[in-house]
Scaffold this motif. Structure first.
Motif, short mmCIF file in Angstrom:
data_model
loop_
_atom_site.label_atom_id
_atom_site.label_comp_id
_atom_site.label_asym_id
_atom_site.label_seq_id
_atom_site.Cartn_x
_atom_site.Cartn_y
_atom_site.Cartn_z
N PRO A 7 10.24 -6.25 -12.50
CA PRO A 7 9.74 -6.40 -11.13
C PRO A 7 8.89 -5.21 -10.73
O PRO A 7 8.92 -4.15 -11.36
CB PRO A 7 11.02 -6.48 -10.30
N LEU A 8 8.13 -5.37 -9.65
CA LEU A 8 7.31 -4.26 -9.14
C LEU A 8 8.23 -3.18 -8.57
O LEU A 8 9.22 -3.46 -7.92
CB LEU A 8 6.37 -4.77 -8.05
N LYS A 9 7.88 -1.94 -8.82
CA LYS A 9 8.71 -0.82 -8.36
C LYS A 9 8.57 -0.59 -6.87
O LYS A 9 9.51 -0.20 -6.19
CB LYS A 9 8.33 0.45 -9.12
N HIS A 10 7.37 -0.79 -6.33
CA HIS A 10 7.13 -0.54 -4.91
C HIS A 10 6.69 -1.82 -4.23
O HIS A 10 6.00 -2.65 -4.84
CB HIS A 10 6.06 0.54 -4.72
N LYS A 11 7.09 -1.96 -2.99
CA LYS A 11 6.69 -3.13 -2.23
C LYS A 11 5.20 -3.06 -1.94
O LYS A 11 4.72 -2.07 -1.41
CB LYS A 11 7.48 -3.19 -0.92
N PRO A 12 4.44 -4.10 -2.24
CA PRO A 12 2.99 -4.07 -2.01
C PRO A 12 2.67 -3.94 -0.53
O PRO A 12 3.40 -4.42 0.33
CB PRO A 12 2.52 -5.42 -2.56
N ASP A 13 1.55 -3.27 -0.23
CA ASP A 13 1.08 -3.09 1.13
C ASP A 13 -0.10 -4.02 1.34
O ASP A 13 -1.18 -3.81 0.80
CB ASP A 13 0.66 -1.63 1.36
N PHE A 14 0.09 -5.09 2.16
CA PHE A 14 -0.95 -6.09 2.34
C PHE A 14 -1.74 -5.90 3.63
O PHE A 14 -2.49 -6.77 4.04
CB PHE A 14 -0.32 -7.49 2.35
N ASN A 15 -1.58 -4.76 4.31
CA ASN A 15 -2.30 -4.53 5.56
C ASN A 15 -3.80 -4.43 5.31
O ASN A 15 -4.25 -3.73 4.41
CB ASN A 15 -1.83 -3.24 6.24
N ASN A 16 -4.57 -5.15 6.12
CA ASN A 16 -6.03 -5.12 6.01
C ASN A 16 -6.65 -4.60 7.29
O ASN A 16 -7.76 -4.98 7.67
CB ASN A 16 -6.57 -6.52 5.70
N ASN A 17 -5.95 -3.73 8.00
CA ASN A 17 -6.44 -3.17 9.25
C ASN A 17 -7.71 -2.35 9.00
O ASN A 17 -7.81 -1.60 8.03
CB ASN A 17 -5.35 -2.29 9.87
N SER A 18 -8.70 -2.51 9.87
CA SER A 18 -9.97 -1.80 9.69
C SER A 18 -9.82 -0.30 9.85
O SER A 18 -10.70 0.47 9.43
CB SER A 18 -11.00 -2.32 10.70
N ASN A 19 -8.72 0.15 10.45
CA ASN A 19 -8.51 1.57 10.66
C ASN A 19 -7.79 2.25 9.50
O ASN A 19 -7.39 3.40 9.59
CB ASN A 19 -7.70 1.80 11.94
N LEU A 20 -7.58 1.50 8.38
CA LEU A 20 -6.89 2.10 7.24
C LEU A 20 -7.69 3.26 6.68
O LEU A 20 -8.92 3.24 6.65
CB LEU A 20 -6.68 1.04 6.15
N THR A 21 -7.00 4.24 6.21
CA THR A 21 -7.67 5.38 5.58
C THR A 21 -8.06 5.01 4.16
O THR A 21 -7.66 3.98 3.62
CB THR A 21 -6.71 6.59 5.56
N ASN A 22 -8.84 5.87 3.54
CA ASN A 22 -9.23 5.63 2.15
C ASN A 22 -8.02 5.58 1.24
O ASN A 22 -7.96 4.82 0.27
CB ASN A 22 -10.20 6.73 1.69
N ALA A 23 -7.02 6.42 1.55
CA ALA A 23 -5.80 6.43 0.75
C ALA A 23 -5.08 5.09 0.83
O ALA A 23 -4.54 4.59 -0.15
CB ALA A 23 -4.88 7.56 1.20
N SER A 24 -5.08 4.48 2.02
CA SER A 24 -4.43 3.19 2.18
C SER A 24 -5.16 2.11 1.40
O SER A 24 -4.54 1.26 0.76
CB SER A 24 -4.37 2.81 3.66
N HIS A 25 -6.53 2.15 1.45
CA HIS A 25 -7.30 1.19 0.66
C HIS A 25 -7.02 1.36 -0.81
O HIS A 25 -6.87 0.38 -1.55
CB HIS A 25 -8.80 1.39 0.93
N PHE A 26 -6.93 2.60 -1.25
CA PHE A 26 -6.66 2.87 -2.66
C PHE A 26 -5.27 2.34 -3.04
O PHE A 26 -5.08 1.77 -4.10
CB PHE A 26 -6.74 4.38 -2.90
N SER A 27 -4.29 2.51 -2.10
CA SER A 27 -2.94 2.01 -2.35
C SER A 27 -2.94 0.50 -2.46
O SER A 27 -2.27 -0.09 -3.32
CB SER A 27 -2.00 2.46 -1.24
N ASN A 28 -3.71 -0.19 -1.60
CA ASN A 28 -3.78 -1.64 -1.66
C ASN A 28 -4.39 -2.11 -2.98
O ASN A 28 -3.95 -3.11 -3.56
CB ASN A 28 -4.61 -2.18 -0.49
N ASP A 29 -5.42 -1.41 -3.44
CA ASP A 29 -6.05 -1.78 -4.70
C ASP A 29 -5.06 -1.68 -5.84
O ASP A 29 -5.00 -2.54 -6.72
CB ASP A 29 -7.26 -0.87 -4.97
N ILE A 30 -4.25 -0.60 -5.84
CA ILE A 30 -3.26 -0.43 -6.88
C ILE A 30 -2.22 -1.55 -6.81
O ILE A 30 -1.84 -2.15 -7.83
CB ILE A 30 -2.57 0.94 -6.75
N ASN A 31 -1.78 -1.87 -5.58
CA ASN A 31 -0.79 -2.93 -5.42
C ASN A 31 -1.32 -4.27 -5.91
O ASN A 31 -0.63 -5.03 -6.58
CB ASN A 31 -0.39 -3.05 -3.94
N ASN A 32 -2.56 -4.58 -5.56
CA ASN A 32 -3.15 -5.85 -6.00
C ASN A 32 -3.26 -5.91 -7.52
O ASN A 32 -3.00 -6.95 -8.13
CB ASN A 32 -4.52 -6.03 -5.37
#
Length: 359
Positions: free
Chosen positions: A123-148
């Motif tokens: 199973p995945l070790k970390h719960k994926p972050d599916f937030n697509n808020n326009s105010n996300l930081t670059n780090a959050s976008h990078f985290s989403n890419d990794i999760n996807n």
């Protein structure tokens, strides 16, 4: 004739006047925790008038507010009587047996053979972050890419681990054998037993299935039965024998049988061996298997009956409630998702009556 009677029994002192209660508009609520009985007795022709009376009196709102507990009995040619018992305490609802909205007594274990794809892929070790808020930081976008990417990679692994073919497991009980001998090598097939094996072999040949595997017990009566069947069905890609399929006492039966009482250590040793045979041979297909397979196993009644109970996730101790004829065919199908179906149980309809036995 129309007779309507309302009775209220509040826990506190005092009795509600039903006539005054019905004439009220809007209809007042029924006193808390009050218990009531609503009885209707009317002729079928007066049902319409009865409903109109209830509407005019505001009884419909009271009727809708009645408790969920209701018992209604109706007779087509006679009177209609309804009894509603109510209270404000909540209780668990029970759906009708013909619906699917109920909780089964025992749920199906989809990973019964420990080959379900979800159990084979980490199973995945970390719960994926599916937030697509326009105010996300670059780090959050990078985290989403990794999760996807992790989700896509796991889905690919799941697809590779999932079975796509069905396994058809055909179990044949040996033919009738010599019961008077004590040693296994002397418990050979009788003439009737050989005829039964030949009839079963002809039946398997008539089915015209592409048998890819043929496994038989090493006990004499099963080996002789297997040899006769093999002559009938022709060449099979894989042929093997197995000591795990030998006859034995799988588990103490329930209810017990007074005429059959093996020593308890037999269940301890034979049961573990027969369970090992079940785990070895009864399971869903490997992911690499592309086509449905048809496999023949020649063994014994106790083994087959235990396999059926285990495969259907029935109580294993129920195995002795099943009876199998000599030379009969039991056909199990294990679907790719782990579902198990019985196509035939002790099929011997292809044998004439004089060839049937259960010894």
């Amino acid at each position: 004739m129309l007779f309507v009677s309302l009775f209220f029994f509040p826990p506190s002192s005092g009795v509600v006047d039903p006539k005054a209660w019905l004439r009220s508009d809007p209809v007042p609520p029924v006193p808390s925790r009050s218990r009531f009985i609503f009885v209707i007795i009317c002729q079928p022709a007066r049902v319409g008038a009865h409903v109109k009376l209830r509407e005019e009196c505001g009884a419909m709102s009271w009727f809708r507010g009645a408790s969920r507990l209701g018992v209604v009995a109706a007779a087509a040619g006679g009177s209609v009587a309804g009894f509603l018992l109510g209270r404000d305490e909540r209780r668990a609802s029970v759906d009708a047996s013909w619906t699917t909205g109920y909780t089964p007594s025992v749920k199906w274990d989809w990973n019964w053979d420990r080959r379900d794809a979800d159990s084979l892929v980490k199973p995945l070790k970390h719960k994926p972050d599916f937030n697509n808020n326009s105010n996300l930081t670059n780090a959050s976008h990078f985290s989403n890419d990794i999760n996807n990417n992790m989700i896509e990679a796991r889905e690919e692994k799941l697809e590779k681990a999932r079975a796509t073919a069905s396994r058809h497991l055909i179990f044949v009980r040996h033919g009738q054998y010599n019961l008077h001998a004590s040693a296994d090598q002397d418990r050979t097939l009788t003439r009737l037993g050989r005829d039964q094996a030949a009839l079963t072999g002809e039946r398997l040949k008539e089915l015209g299935l592409p048998y890819s595997r043929f496994v038989y017990s090493t006990m004499t009566r099963a080996t002789e039965t297997a040899n006769i069947i093999r002559e009938k069905i022709g060449e099979v890609e894989e042929i093997d024998h197995c000591d795990l399929l030998r006859e034995g006492a799988p588990v103490p039966p329930e209810p017990p049988l007074g005429s059959w009482k093996p020593e308890m250590h037999k269940f301890y040793t034979d049961g573990a061996r027969i369970e090992a045979a079940f785990r070895k041979y009864v399971h869903r297909a490997a992911p690499s298997q592309e086509k449905d397979s048809y496999e023949v196993f020649v063994c014994h009644a106790n083994v087959i009956r235990y396999f059926v109970c285990r495969a259907l996730q029935l109580p294993p101790e129920a195995w002795l409630r099943i009876s199998l004829h000599n030379g009969s065919i039991t056909h199990l199908v294990v679907r790719p998702d782990g579902r198990v179906v019985v196509w035939h149980l002790g099929d011997c309809g292809y044998m004439p009556p004089e060839k049937l036995s259960r010894t």
